[in-house]
Design a protein around this motif. Structure first.
Motif, short mmCIF file in Angstrom:
data_model
loop_
_atom_site.label_atom_id
_atom_site.label_comp_id
_atom_site.label_asym_id
_atom_site.label_seq_id
_atom_site.Cartn_x
_atom_site.Cartn_y
_atom_site.Cartn_z
N GLY A 139 0.62 -1.21 0.09
CA GLY A 139 0.17 -0.04 0.04
C GLY A 139 0.72 1.27 -0.17
N SER A 140 0.17 2.64 -0.29
CA SER A 140 0.76 3.56 -0.23
C SER A 140 0.13 4.52 0.55
CB SER A 140 1.06 4.10 -1.71
OG SER A 140 1.70 5.31 -1.72
N GLY A 141 0.79 5.78 0.58
CA GLY A 141 -0.08 7.01 1.36
C GLY A 141 0.77 8.43 1.01
N ARG A 142 0.11 9.54 1.46
CA ARG A 142 0.62 10.63 1.46
C ARG A 142 0.97 11.49 2.66
NH1 ARG A 142 0.23 12.00 -4.02
NH2 ARG A 142 -1.33 10.93 -5.47
N THR A 143 0.97 10.69 3.70
CA THR A 143 1.17 11.40 4.84
C THR A 143 2.64 12.19 5.03
OG1 THR A 143 0.02 9.82 6.19
CG2 THR A 143 1.79 10.94 7.51
N LYS A 144 2.88 13.45 5.18
CA LYS A 144 3.87 14.23 5.41
C LYS A 144 4.88 13.90 6.69
CE LYS A 144 5.30 17.17 2.52
NZ LYS A 144 6.18 16.87 1.53
N LEU A 145 6.06 13.64 6.46
CA LEU A 145 6.75 13.43 7.80
C LEU A 145 7.50 14.89 7.81
CD1 LEU A 145 8.31 9.83 7.31
CD2 LEU A 145 6.15 10.60 8.61
N GLU A 146 7.16 15.81 8.54
CA GLU A 146 7.71 17.11 8.55
C GLU A 146 8.05 17.47 9.87
OE1 GLU A 146 5.57 19.47 5.23
OE2 GLU A 146 4.36 18.96 6.75
N GLU A 147 7.62 16.85 10.97
CA GLU A 147 8.08 17.35 12.39
C GLU A 147 9.00 16.34 13.18
OE1 GLU A 147 6.39 19.75 13.47
OE2 GLU A 147 5.08 20.15 11.45
N GLU A 148 9.90 16.93 14.18
CA GLU A 148 10.89 16.25 14.77
C GLU A 148 10.24 15.03 15.33
OE1 GLU A 148 13.73 18.29 16.82
OE2 GLU A 148 14.62 19.26 15.11
N ALA A 149 8.98 15.30 15.94
CA ALA A 149 8.20 14.00 16.69
C ALA A 149 8.21 12.96 15.81
CB ALA A 149 7.09 14.75 17.46
N GLN A 150 7.54 13.35 14.68
CA GLN A 150 7.52 12.27 13.74
C GLN A 150 8.91 11.39 13.44
OE1 GLN A 150 5.39 14.57 10.53
NE2 GLN A 150 4.04 13.11 10.59
N PHE A 151 9.83 12.08 13.25
CA PHE A 151 11.24 11.62 12.83
C PHE A 151 11.82 10.83 13.98
CE2 PHE A 151 12.27 15.83 10.45
CZ PHE A 151 11.51 15.57 9.42
N ASP A 152 11.39 11.29 15.31
CA ASP A 152 12.07 10.52 16.31
C ASP A 152 11.04 9.29 16.47
OD1 ASP A 152 13.98 12.42 17.30
OD2 ASP A 152 12.30 13.52 18.30
N LYS A 153 9.73 9.14 16.22
CA LYS A 153 9.06 8.18 16.15
C LYS A 153 9.43 6.86 15.27
CE LYS A 153 5.77 5.98 18.09
NZ LYS A 153 5.50 5.52 19.40
N VAL A 154 9.92 7.51 14.16
CA VAL A 154 10.31 6.60 13.15
C VAL A 154 11.66 5.88 13.65
CG1 VAL A 154 11.73 6.56 10.65
CG2 VAL A 154 9.59 7.93 11.21
N ILE A 155 12.65 6.69 14.06
CA ILE A 155 13.85 6.24 14.86
C ILE A 155 13.50 5.27 15.68
CG2 ILE A 155 15.67 6.74 16.18
CD1 ILE A 155 16.05 9.49 15.03
N GLU A 156 12.54 5.27 16.80
CA GLU A 156 12.04 4.54 18.04
C GLU A 156 11.60 3.23 17.26
OE1 GLU A 156 8.39 4.24 20.90
OE2 GLU A 156 9.17 6.07 20.46
N ASN A 157 10.79 3.40 15.92
CA ASN A 157 10.16 2.10 15.65
C ASN A 157 11.33 1.17 14.79
OD1 ASN A 157 7.53 2.71 16.53
ND2 ASN A 157 6.96 3.83 14.87
N CYS A 158 12.13 2.08 14.08
CA CYS A 158 13.43 1.54 13.35
C CYS A 158 14.26 0.46 14.32
CB CYS A 158 13.92 2.14 12.69
SG CYS A 158 12.94 2.56 11.03
N LYS A 159 14.39 1.28 15.28
CA LYS A 159 15.38 0.46 16.18
C LYS A 159 14.65 -0.63 17.03
CE LYS A 159 18.86 3.53 16.75
NZ LYS A 159 20.28 3.23 16.28
N ALA A 160 13.45 -0.73 17.14
CA ALA A 160 12.65 -1.75 17.77
C ALA A 160 12.72 -2.93 16.85
CB ALA A 160 11.47 -1.49 18.19
N LEU A 161 12.77 -2.84 15.66
CA LEU A 161 13.01 -3.82 14.52
C LEU A 161 14.29 -4.11 14.27
CD1 LEU A 161 10.08 -3.07 11.98
CD2 LEU A 161 10.35 -5.17 13.31
N GLY A 162 15.43 -3.32 14.47
CA GLY A 162 16.60 -3.49 14.44
C GLY A 162 16.95 -3.10 12.87
N ILE A 163 16.11 -2.27 12.51
CA ILE A 163 16.46 -1.89 11.03
C ILE A 163 17.56 -0.58 10.99
CG2 ILE A 163 15.22 -0.25 9.21
CD1 ILE A 163 12.64 -1.59 9.70
N ASN A 164 18.44 -1.02 9.74
CA ASN A 164 19.56 -0.20 9.67
C ASN A 164 19.32 0.80 8.41
OD1 ASN A 164 20.21 -3.34 9.85
ND2 ASN A 164 21.61 -2.05 11.22
#
Length: 549
Positions: A139-164
């Motif tokens: 699937g796809s979507g048009r959500t914009k990632l513009e806020e630092e809070a979003q960036f930090d959430k991405v880091i948190e979720n990637c770290k939990a999965l071990g994504i490099n």
């Protein structure tokens, strides 16, 4: 799941590859780069990803041992044929680099990254989608990632999965987002690479290192088949003018390419409209004049191609829309509480400059209402919702009525409107797009394995046989400039518009009179997947003309 014979046949197709991707690979770095414009601003905003070199992958003599990685991938923005093959190439490429590598797909576009919605992409999943259209694998979507809070959430979720590493498959705005993420992750020392892949059927994501965006080839061939069918009908019935609006809000590449493939009577190019300072009345006069001349030859039928974004290129309309974008962003709450379209029009008119207010108040109410519709995620008017073809039919009809009354037109005019949009976004990819996308996916896997971030996967020399294609990567910052979005200046990838002194437009221009007065229609037919190379492996006219030696 029931599959058509074509689906079954396409699953077994193995994409053609550049020679350099078939064995051991070596990385070659070029000179440092700079942005296409606003160098000081872009460099200041992207200190960690600015000035990196362009990369080329060549055939190597020694195989490398790459460390195991976990990679996430998202599909961002509108669909484009070939997205599934990017993921297939990425999956195969990662396993070629290290059998322990894993690929995760985040669901529903960028929001999947922040909401932590994902699925592991295994061979069992990926094999089902090879050489197919659509983005339905994740699937796809048009959500914009513009806020630092979003960036930090991405880091948190990637770290939990071990994504490099993350791969963002999208257009100019999505890849701008990818570069912003890459910069932020480097700044925070998050240990997450970001690689972009150039996607958009509009064809406006291209430059010296990205020769074409994927999906453009398939979409244009799909639309051209439909245009050819309509032209065959027009030439058979001989009683209608078909006004065909095609996708392409910011640039007219689709309209131009489809014209070169089908040879319609009239083709409007937005960039030409702007360069010549044409008004809507000028466009109507141009169309009406050709209708009158064809009628003198006994031809009361024809086809007219119109880019969906043409209204934004009429200078007075462009100024009006720019003001409307700013006003509706600033006064959104006040406008939304008003009860009727008339109240909203009257309120907005008081905020416009005198010149734009005059243009706005003289527009047909239905058209003015369409300009007031909800904005897209970037704060701009949704031009795909504006029925320009119907507006032009009504205006041409009114002009011809006056000419008939004055004795200057004795023919007949019947206008039919069409809009081709979604028909081309999820078509089964052409051989070119299937091959190109698979190579882009493998290239992205190599950029990740080589530790790169803030790069866009690139495959060049695309008019040559696939064996001779040149894979590599380009720093996304080198494609950027500053533009106004939501009333503020922001860094974005510069859109590539139709170049009026370029070979593709010149080819159209030199044939315009002949195609207008004659009936020189070409009927491309459906996309061919099997058969002679000149039928099933050709690139677009645009690419061939741009790269003609």
């Amino acid at each position: 799941m029931v599959k058509s014979p074509l689906q079954i046949a396409r699953e077994s197709y193995f994409p053609k590859l550049p020679a350099s991707l078939k064995g051991a690979v070596k990385i070659v770095e070029g000179n440092k780069t700079e942005s296409v414009a606003d160098q000081a601003d872009i460099k200041k905003m992207f200190p960690n990803t600015y000035g990196m070199p362009v990369i080329t992958f060549e055939s190597g003599s020694e195989s490398k041992e790459y460390p195991a990685v976990k990679v996430g991938v998202i599909l961002s923005g509108g669909q484009a044929p070939g997205g599934h093959n990017v993921i297939s190439g990425l999956f195969d490429g990662l396993l070629n680099c290290n059998k322990e590598n894993k690929l995760f797909g985040f669901l529903g576009g960028p929001s999947g990254l922040t909401d932590n919605q994902f699925v592991e992409l295994t061979a069992e999943v990926v094999d089902h989608y090879r050489n197919t259209g659509g983005f339905d694998i994740i699937g796809s979507g048009r959500t914009k990632l513009e806020e630092e809070a979003q960036f930090d959430k991405v880091i948190e979720n990637c770290k939990a999965l071990g994504i490099n590493a993350l791969v963002v498959i999208g257009g100019d705005d999505s890849n701008t987002n990818a570069c912003v993420l890459a910069e932020y992750f480097l700044q925070k020392k998050a240990g997450i690479q970001v690689i972009g892949v150039p996607k958009t059927i509009d064809g406006d994501l291209k430059n010296e290192v990205v020769e074409t965006s994927f999906g453009f080839d398939t979409a244009c061939k799909t639309y051209s088949e439909l245009i050819g069918n309509i032209q065959r009908d027009a030439n058979s019935a001989k009683k209608y003018y078909h006004f065909i609006r095609l996708m392409g809000r910011s640039a007219s590449h689709i309209c131009l390419e489809c014209a070169l493939q089908t040879q319609p009577n009239i083709t409007i190019i937005s960039e030409e409209v702007e360069a010549k300072g044409l008004t809507l009345d000028d466009i109507v006069d141009y169309i009406a004049d050709i209708v009158v001349k064809r009628a003198e030859n006994g031809d009361n039928f024809g086809t007219i191609l119109i880019p969906e974004g043409v209204v934004e290129f009429v200078p007075a309309m462009k100024k009006l829309i720019s003001e409307l974008n700013d006003i509706l962003a600033k006064h959104e709450t006040e406008v939304n509480v008003l009860d009727s379209n008339k109240d909203r029009r009257d309120f907005v008119a008081t905020k416009l400059t005198e010149e734009s207010a005059t243009v706005f108040t003289h527009l047909p109410n239905s058209f003015a209402n369409q300009l007031m519709l909800d904005r897209d995620p970037h704060g701009n008017v949704q031009v795909s919702a504006i029925e320009t073809e119907k507006l032009l039919i009504d205006m041409v009809k009114a002009r011809l009525k006056k000419l008939k009354k004055s004795g200057d037109f004795s023919g007949k005019f019947g206008g039919l409107g069409h809009f081709f949009g979604y028909e081309g976004r999820c078509a089964t990819p052409s051989n070119f797009d299937a091959d190109y996308c698979y190579s882009l996916g493998i290239t992205a896997s190599l950029l990740i394995s080589e530790g790169k971030s803030g790069y866009m996967a690139s495959v060049k020399n695309l008019t040559a046989p696939a064996e001779e294609w040149i894979p590599g990567g380009a720093p996304i910052t080198m494609m950027m400039n500053m533009e106004k979005r939501h009333g503020a200046m922001k860094p974005v990838i510069q859109k590539a518009l139709v170049v009026l002194d370029g070979a593709p437009f010149k080819k159209l221009d030199e044939n315009r009179e002949d195609w207008a007065m004659g009936t020189k229609y070409v009927y491309p037919g459906p996309i061919q997947y099997f058969g002679p190379k000149e039928v099933c492996d050709t690139t677009t006219h645009t690419l061939r003309l741009e790269q003609a030696k």
